[in-house]
Design an enzyme around this catalytic site. Structure first.
Site, short mmCIF file in Angstrom:
data_model
loop_
_atom_site.label_atom_id
_atom_site.label_comp_id
_atom_site.label_asym_id
_atom_site.label_seq_id
_atom_site.Cartn_x
_atom_site.Cartn_y
_atom_site.Cartn_z
CG HIS A 144 -5.30 6.05 12.18
ND1 HIS A 144 -6.48 6.52 12.68
CD2 HIS A 144 -4.39 7.05 12.30
CE1 HIS A 144 -6.30 7.77 13.09
NE2 HIS A 144 -5.04 8.12 12.88
NE ARG A 192 -9.04 9.60 10.93
CZ ARG A 192 -8.05 9.13 10.19
NH1 ARG A 192 -6.82 9.52 10.41
NH2 ARG A 192 -8.29 8.27 9.22
CE1 TYR A 205 -7.68 11.06 16.24
CE2 TYR A 205 -6.72 8.86 16.14
CZ TYR A 205 -6.83 10.15 15.65
OH TYR A 205 -6.10 10.52 14.55
CE1 TYR A 254 -1.43 11.01 16.25
CE2 TYR A 254 -3.74 11.42 16.71
CZ TYR A 254 -2.76 10.81 15.95
OH TYR A 254 -3.10 10.00 14.91
CG HIS A 302 -0.82 9.04 11.27
ND1 HIS A 302 -1.51 9.77 10.34
CD2 HIS A 302 -1.58 9.05 12.39
CE1 HIS A 302 -2.64 10.21 10.89
NE2 HIS A 302 -2.71 9.78 12.13
C1 BEZ Z 1 -5.23 11.99 12.28
O1 BEZ Z 1 -4.32 12.27 13.03
O2 BEZ Z 1 -5.32 10.86 11.88
C2 BEZ Z 1 -6.24 12.98 11.85
C3 BEZ Z 1 -6.94 13.71 12.78
C4 BEZ Z 1 -7.85 14.64 12.36
C5 BEZ Z 1 -8.06 14.82 11.01
C6 BEZ Z 1 -7.36 14.08 10.09
C7 BEZ Z 1 -6.46 13.14 10.50
FE FE Z 2 -4.37 9.98 13.47
#
Ligand code: BEZ
Ligand code: FE
Length: 530
Positions: free
Chosen positions: A460, A457, A436, A402, A462
């Site tokens: 995705h 993860r 990531y 990010y 958000h």
């Molecule tokens: C996210 O940005 O998707 C995320 C990252 C770490 C923990 C939970 C969500």
């Molecule tokens: Fe995320």
């Protein structure tokens, strides 16, 4: 023959029926359970013998809770522990099977739940009824499986030394359980589970003690010399002395004291949450026999979690996410209707007030990645467009970072705020998200590494959607076929959120020029509810 009374009254009826063949109607006034067994115990010349025959089994049993209400508390306790012994011994009987196990566990739960209520208020008919029913279940097990060491010892002691039956059961049970712990750990673990305690033998000892029941053979009047030559000696010695079986100390009074300290909490909700938290924390510590070193490690872990945190690094959020708690709370709060788009966790990378952008804009700030065209519509549960919905989007770059994690990137990138048009639609260019790892250089990373978990993860984007008079929707769309979809490290993936991000054909929208690798598109309709 009609018999109204406890175990010895029933036993007399059985003995007479065995000799005369007359049918029996039994109305039990205690919890002995003998009325549902084809077993008869008789003592002659100091030797107790038992026999089993269909003639002995009473034809009719009538359970009337009113007949038990006046049973004195001391007899109630010892008789109920006698019943408890039937259920416990059924669990390690050679004939035990899943059906008898299930009945035994239910009987154990019922007896240990209702007995303290009955001793607190002997006229509590509901508790008496639960106790009577549980004792019936426990007694019925004796007709299905054979009883073991505990019953053999109690019979021997009763026959040889004329000790009172139920009291002897009450004293012996925790000691036999402690002995059996080594031989039949699985059976004793079922008792511990049913009682929700770490150590079943110590818990039964503490229960009897707290209810004023007898705890030693000595107090039943047995001379110490009587034990000589009886096996297994260690059990009898412990029972004679009445020593508490080893196990965690009884901390229920301490827990009760801490819970009572919150009695004056003005907010009922706060009181509920904090007392239940204390209860679970104490139970966790006791159940796992947590050591001081382990607890100090946990405190240090949380301290470090706080120390590494700031407004960009939200390690506590990450901890809650990786333990799945965020997803649990999210589901409880936000995903109660099947008619709306499922929610997903916010995560630690949302930044308040992202830059406002026009439809069709590129939010990637020129960062490299496969071009992705996103076209979405916001509708209500009837499919009607929600114009003016405010939609925040954010995502990681092609390497899984990010903007807040990229020191060389200045200002917000790969995050934006849009306002849906009159048809509830919005569009934008971004880059195809990739899997990531969540940050691994802190305590949460230590937890993941120490438990052999990967930090990834699933890929995705958000979304946070806010519209007046609608519930806010915080969610994520996952790339169908992407990596780690089955093992997302924060447990965010839900079926309704897995979407095709296909390679697109034709001219890219909004005048965008794309390279030889072409572009992808994401088309999705969000349903929000009131
Ligand atoms: C996210 O940005 O998707 C995320 C990252 C770490 C923990 C939970 C969500
Ligand atoms: Fe995320």
């Amino acid at each position: 023959m009609v018999a109204v009374g406890g175990g010895s009254t029933t036993g007399l009826a059985k003995a007479l029926a065995a000799r005369t063949g007359v049918p029996q109607v039994i109305l039990p006034t205690t919890y002995a359970g003998s009325e549902v067994t084809p077993v008869l115990g008789e003592t002659e010349n100091g030797r107790k013998t038992t026999r089993r025959s269909p003639d002995i089994l009473p034809e009719t049993v009538i359970y009337d809770v009113d007949l038990t209400v006046e049973l004195p508390v001391p007899t109630t306790v010892t008789s109920a522990v006698n019943a408890l012994a039937h259920a416990v011994e059924a669990l390690y009987s050679p004939e035990a099977n899943p059906a008898t196990d299930a009945v035994a566990v239910q009987a154990i739960r019922g007896i240990t739940h209702s007995l303290p209520l009955v001793t607190a208020d002997p006229s509590d008919v509901d508790a008496r009824a639960e106790l009577l029913e549980s004792a019936w279940l426990a007694g019925s097990l004796m007709a299905q499986v054979s009883m073991g060491l505990h019953h053999k010892l109690c019979h021997q002691l009763g026959g040889q030394f004329d000790l009172p039956h139920a009291e002897t059961h009450t004293v012996m049970l925790p000691h036999v359980m402690a002995y059996k712990e080594k031989e039949s750990p699985e059976a004793l673990a079922k008792v511990a589970d049913a009682l929700d305690v770490p150590d079943a033998a110590a818990a039964v000892y503490d229960l009897v003690h707290s209810l004023g029941g007898p705890s030693s053979l000595r107090e039943l009047g047995l001379a110490e010399s009587s034990l000589d030559g009886i096996e297994p000696m260690s059990v009898l010695r412990a029972a004679w002395e009445g020593t508490r079986p080893e196990g965690a100390p009884d901390l229920s009074a301490l827990t009760a004291q801490v819970i009572a300290s919150f009695d004056e909490t003005p907010s009922p909700r706060l009181k509920q949450l904090i007392t239940d938290l204390v209860r679970h924390l104490h139970h966790f510590a006791v159940h796992n026999d947590v050591t001081e070193d382990e607890w100090l490690f946990a405190i240090d872990f949380l301290t470090r979690t706080g120390q590494i945190s700031d407004d960009k690094r939200k390690e506590f959020v990450l901890l809650s996410d990786t333990l799945g708690v965020s997803s649990v709370v999210d589901a409880l709060t936000n995903s109660r209707s099947p008619l709306t788009t499922p929610s997903a966790v916010l995560g630690p990378f949302y930044v308040e007030g992202p830059p406002a952008m026009e439809h069709g804009a590129d939010i990637s700030g020129g960062l490299a990645g496969d071009p992705l065209w996103v076209s979405t519509q916001i509708v209500d549960v009837d499919g009607k467009a929600v114009p003016g919905a405010v939609v925040d989007v954010w995502q990681a770059n092609k390497d899984g970072f990010y903007d807040v994690q990229l020191p060389e990137v200045d200002g917000p990138v790969l995050r934006a705020r849009f306002v849906a048009d009159d048809e509830g639609r919005l569009t934008f260019w971004t880059t195809l998200p990739r899997e990531y790892p969540v940050p691994e250089d802190g305590p949460v990373g230590q937890m993941l590494q120490g438990t052999n978990r990967h930090p990834y993860r699933a890929p995705h984007v958000h979304f946070m959607i806010v519209a007046p008079n609608y519930h806010k929707l915080v969610t994520q769309l996952f790339v169908k076929g992407g990596a780690y979809m089955d093992s997302d490290t924060v447990f965010g993936v839900k079926n309704g959120l897995i979407v095709d991000f296909p390679k697109a054909q034709g001219e890219p929208p909004a005048g965008r020029a794309v390279g030889a690798d072409g572009w992808h598109r994401l088309d999705y309709t969000f349903r929000i509810g009131r």
